[in-house]
Design a protein around this motif. Structure first.
Motif, PDB file in Angstrom:
ATOM      1  N   GLY A   1       0.681  -1.263   0.121  1.00 35.72           N
ATOM      2  CA  GLY A   1       0.036   0.039   0.057  1.00 35.72           C
ATOM      3  C   GLY A   1       0.720   1.411  -0.027  1.00 35.72           C
ATOM      4  N   ARG A   2       2.100   1.040  -0.104  1.00 36.65           N
ATOM      5  CA  ARG A   2       3.080   2.257  -0.058  1.00 36.65           C
ATOM      6  C   ARG A   2       3.528   2.558  -1.695  1.00 36.65           C
ATOM      7  NH1 ARG A   2       4.390   3.721   5.232  1.00 36.65           N
ATOM      8  NH2 ARG A   2       3.585   2.113   6.399  1.00 36.65           N
TER       9      ARG A   2
ATOM     10  N   ARG B   1       4.463   9.921   0.373  1.00 38.59           N
ATOM     11  CA  ARG B   1       3.738   9.881   1.704  1.00 38.59           C
ATOM     12  C   ARG B   1       2.315  10.229   1.227  1.00 38.59           C
ATOM     13  NH1 ARG B   1       4.392   6.279   5.825  1.00 38.59           N
ATOM     14  NH2 ARG B   1       3.056   7.023   7.547  1.00 38.59           N
ATOM     15  N   ALA B   2       2.375  11.438   0.400  1.00 40.78           N
ATOM     16  CA  ALA B   2       1.106  12.150   0.079  1.00 40.78           C
ATOM     17  C   ALA B   2       1.074  13.206  -1.085  1.00 40.78           C
ATOM     18  CB  ALA B   2       0.536  13.137   1.271  1.00 40.78           C
ATOM     19  N   ILE B   3       0.246  13.149  -1.828  1.00 40.68           N
ATOM     20  CA  ILE B   3       0.252  13.913  -3.091  1.00 40.68           C
ATOM     21  C   ILE B   3      -1.007  14.610  -3.304  1.00 40.68           C
ATOM     22  CG2 ILE B   3      -0.292  12.248  -4.597  1.00 40.68           C
ATOM     23  CD1 ILE B   3       2.001  12.701  -6.468  1.00 40.68           C
ATOM     24  N   SER B   4      -0.944  15.713  -4.098  1.00 40.33           N
ATOM     25  CA  SER B   4      -2.054  16.454  -4.660  1.00 40.33           C
ATOM     26  C   SER B   4      -1.784  16.814  -6.308  1.00 40.33           C
ATOM     27  CB  SER B   4      -2.383  17.642  -3.957  1.00 40.33           C
ATOM     28  OG  SER B   4      -1.630  18.594  -3.990  1.00 40.33           O
ATOM     29  N   GLU B   5      -2.415  17.564  -6.754  1.00 45.38           N
ATOM     30  CA  GLU B   5      -2.103  18.004  -8.189  1.00 45.38           C
ATOM     31  C   GLU B   5      -0.967  18.839  -8.124  1.00 45.38           C
ATOM     32  OE1 GLU B   5      -3.161  16.736 -10.942  1.00 45.38           O
ATOM     33  OE2 GLU B   5      -4.931  15.885 -10.645  1.00 45.38           O
TER      34      GLU B   5
ATOM     35  N   ILE C   1       7.614  13.924   0.360  1.00 48.02           N
ATOM     36  CA  ILE C   1       8.169  12.545  -0.023  1.00 48.02           C
ATOM     37  C   ILE C   1       8.951  12.176   1.467  1.00 48.02           C
ATOM     38  CG2 ILE C   1      10.622  11.923  -1.036  1.00 48.02           C
ATOM     39  CD1 ILE C   1       8.137  11.784  -2.955  1.00 48.02           C
ATOM     40  N   PHE C   2       9.089  11.035   1.919  1.00 43.55           N
ATOM     41  CA  PHE C   2       9.696  10.251   2.748  1.00 43.55           C
ATOM     42  C   PHE C   2      11.175   9.863   2.109  1.00 43.55           C
ATOM     43  CE2 PHE C   2       6.741   9.557   6.662  1.00 43.55           C
ATOM     44  CZ  PHE C   2       6.639  10.901   6.941  1.00 43.55           C
TER      45      PHE C   2
ATOM     46  N   GLU D   1      -4.476  20.254   0.350  1.00 44.91           N
ATOM     47  CA  GLU D   1      -5.679  19.324   0.531  1.00 44.91           C
ATOM     48  C   GLU D   1      -5.166  18.198  -0.471  1.00 44.91           C
ATOM     49  OE1 GLU D   1      -9.537  20.891  -1.269  1.00 44.91           O
ATOM     50  OE2 GLU D   1      -9.392  22.264   0.348  1.00 44.91           O
ATOM     51  N   TRP D   2      -4.693  17.208   0.322  1.00 48.99           N
ATOM     52  CA  TRP D   2      -4.124  15.780  -0.397  1.00 48.99           C
ATOM     53  C   TRP D   2      -5.209  15.233  -1.052  1.00 48.99           C
ATOM     54  CZ3 TRP D   2       0.640  16.884  -0.381  1.00 48.99           C
ATOM     55  CH2 TRP D   2       1.674  17.197   0.693  1.00 48.99           C
ATOM     56  N   ILE D   3      -4.887  14.538  -2.238  1.00 53.10           N
ATOM     57  CA  ILE D   3      -5.623  13.788  -2.920  1.00 53.10           C
ATOM     58  C   ILE D   3      -5.505  12.261  -2.502  1.00 53.10           C
ATOM     59  CG2 ILE D   3      -6.125  12.838  -5.254  1.00 53.10           C
ATOM     60  CD1 ILE D   3      -5.157  15.107  -6.616  1.00 53.10           C
ATOM     61  N   TRP D   4      -4.120  11.948  -2.150  1.00 50.62           N
ATOM     62  CA  TRP D   4      -3.945  10.526  -1.432  1.00 50.62           C
ATOM     63  C   TRP D   4      -2.955  10.809  -0.583  1.00 50.62           C
ATOM     64  CZ3 TRP D   4       0.579   7.990  -0.717  1.00 50.62           C
ATOM     65  CH2 TRP D   4       0.721   6.502  -0.452  1.00 50.62           C
ATOM     66  N   SER D   5      -2.941  10.282   0.741  1.00 51.62           N
ATOM     67  CA  SER D   5      -2.073  10.350   1.662  1.00 51.62           C
ATOM     68  C   SER D   5      -1.995   8.814   2.288  1.00 51.62           C
ATOM     69  CB  SER D   5      -2.596  11.508   2.593  1.00 51.62           C
ATOM     70  OG  SER D   5      -1.606  11.502   3.915  1.00 51.62           O
ATOM     71  N   LYS D   6      -0.626   8.481   2.553  1.00 51.22           N
ATOM     72  CA  LYS D   6      -0.570   7.432   3.857  1.00 51.22           C
ATOM     73  C   LYS D   6      -0.592   7.831   5.111  1.00 51.22           C
ATOM     74  CE  LYS D   6       0.481   3.184   4.093  1.00 51.22           C
ATOM     75  NZ  LYS D   6      -0.451   2.105   3.521  1.00 51.22           N
TER      76      LYS D   6
END
Length: 317
Positions: free
Chosen positions: A242-243, A272-276, A281-282, A311-316
Motif C-alpha cells: 500500500g506504499r 507519503r502524500a500527493i495532490s495535483e 516525500i519520505f 488538500e491531499w488527493i492521496w495520503s498514507k
C-alpha cells in the motif's frame, strides 16, 4: 485528465529498491544458471524465470524495479526500449553465477499504466512532464523524523532556512511519453546540496555519472558538490504494502537521479502524500550504518510557495 500508472506484479515476493547483496561463498556452487524470458498474454509483459527451481533469485528487471527471494517474476515494460535484466541467485552451496539478458521491446502499451499516481507525479501521459521544486517557504519543507515512529518529528527547516545551500532553484521533472519513455530530468544549476555528513557528500562527488569537480561546506554545515546531472536518467514507481516508492535506475556511467537533498544512493523515496500541486516525500536512508528518515515537501514549478493548507488527493498518513 487521463489517470495512468504502471504496477509491477510479482509472484510470491515484495518489490524493493535494491538487490540483496550477500557475501561470496565457496566453490561447488551452481554454475549453469540462466534467465528464461517468456512473453505474457498481455503485450509488453514478460514472465522472467530461472532455468532451475532450486535457487533463490534477486532480480534487477531493467525497468527500475527489483524483486527479491523468488525464481520467477512478471515484469511490465510500457515503453519501447532495450532493457537489461540481471539476476543474482543462491542455491544450497551458495551464490551461483551472475547472469543477465537483453530484452528489446519494440512496441508501447500504455494500457499497462492504469493507476492515477503516475499522472499525479508526471502529468498527462504523452505530455512534456511535470516539474517539481522544494516548497521553500513552507515550514518543515525538509524535516527529520524518528524512523521508528514517523509521527515523531525531531526537527524541521524554517521557511527558506536552507538559503545558500544551492537547492531552492533545483528542478526535478518526471516524464512519461513515447519519445522519451519514463524519463527523469534534473536541473541543479551546477551545484547540488547534500546532507551535512561527509559520507553522502563523497558518494555524490565520486559518482562517475555526475561529473563532480569540487565540494565545499556551506554556512549551514551542509555540503555543496559542484556537479552536472546525467542527461539520460529514468525513473520508476513501485507499490509495496500500500506504499508507493519512486526509484531512479543507474545510468551507464554510474547512478541515476535523486531528489533535492542528497542523502546517499541507497535512499528510498516514499510518496507519503500527493495532490495535483504538492507532494510529500519520505526519504529512508542508511547513513554510517544508521537508519534515518527525512521529509521533503515539494510544489509544482507553477505553484507559489507558501504555508497555505494542502488538500491531499492521496495520503498514507
Amino acid at each position: 485528465m487521463k489517470k495512468i500508472i504502471s504496477i509491477l506484479t510479482i509472484a510470491f515476493a515484495a518489490v524493493g529498491c535494491t538487490i540483496d547483496e550477500r557475501p561470496e561463498l565457496p566453490d561447488g556452487r551452481i554454475s549453469d544458471l540462466k534467465i528464461v524470458v517468456t512473453p505474457g498474454e498481455v503485450q509488453n509483459t514478460y514472465l522472467l524465470r530461472t532455468n532451475r527451481t532450486d535457487v533463490i533469485g534477486f532480480w534487477d528487471l531493467g525497468n527500475g524495479n527489483t524483486a527479491s527471494g523468488v525464481n520467477s517474476v512478471t515484469a511490465e515494460y510500457p515503453f519501447p526500449g532495450d532493457y537489461t535484466i540481471s539476476l543474482k541467485a543462491y542455491g544450497d552451496n551458495g551464490r551461483t553465477n551472475d547472469v543477465s539478458v537483453k530484452l528489446s521491446v519494440t512496441t508501447e502499451n500504455l494500457f499497462l499504466l492504469n493507476d492515477p499516481m503516475y499522472t499525479y507525479i508526471a502529468g498527462e501521459i504523452g505530455g512534456e512532464g511535470k516539474t517539481w521544486m522544494l516548497d521553500a517557504e513552507r515550514q518543515d519543507h525538509i524535516g527529520l523524523f524518528n524512523p521508528n515512529n514517523v509521527s515523531d518529528r525531531w526537527w524541521g527547516v524554517s521557511p527558506n532556512g536552507k538559503a545558500g545551500c544551492e537547492l531552492y532553484d533545483d528542478e526535478a521533472t518526471f516524464i512519461l511519453n513515447s519519445e522519451r519513455g519514463q524519463a527523469f530530468g534534473y536541473v541543479n544549476n551546477g551545484k547540488s546540496s547534500t546532507l551535512n555528513n561527509m559520507t553522502p557528500a563523497m558518494e555524490l562527488y565520486n559518482d562517475g555519472a555526475w561529473s563532480a569537480t569540487a565540494y565545499n561546506l556551506a554556512s549551514t554545515n551542509d555540503y555543496i558538490v559542484a556537479c552536472t546531472p546525467p542527461s539520460n536518467m529514468g525513473w520508476s514507481l513501485s507499490q509495496t504494502g500500500g506504499r508507493y516508492y519512486i526509484s531512479f535506475p543507474s545510468t551507464n556511467a554510474g547512478h541515476g537521479g535523486y531528489l533535492f537533498y542528497f542523502c546517499g544512493w541507497n535512499t528510498q523515496y516514499e510518496v507519503r502524500a500527493i495532490s495535483e500541486t504538492h507532494m510529500k516525500i519520505f526519504m529512508w536512508s542508511t547513513i554510517d550504518g544508521k537508519l534515518s528518515l527525512r521529509q521533503l515537501l515539494l510544489r509544482t514549478r507553477e505553484t507559489a510557495s507558501n504555508n497555505d493548507p494542502i488538500e491531499w488527493i492521496w495520503s498514507k498518513d
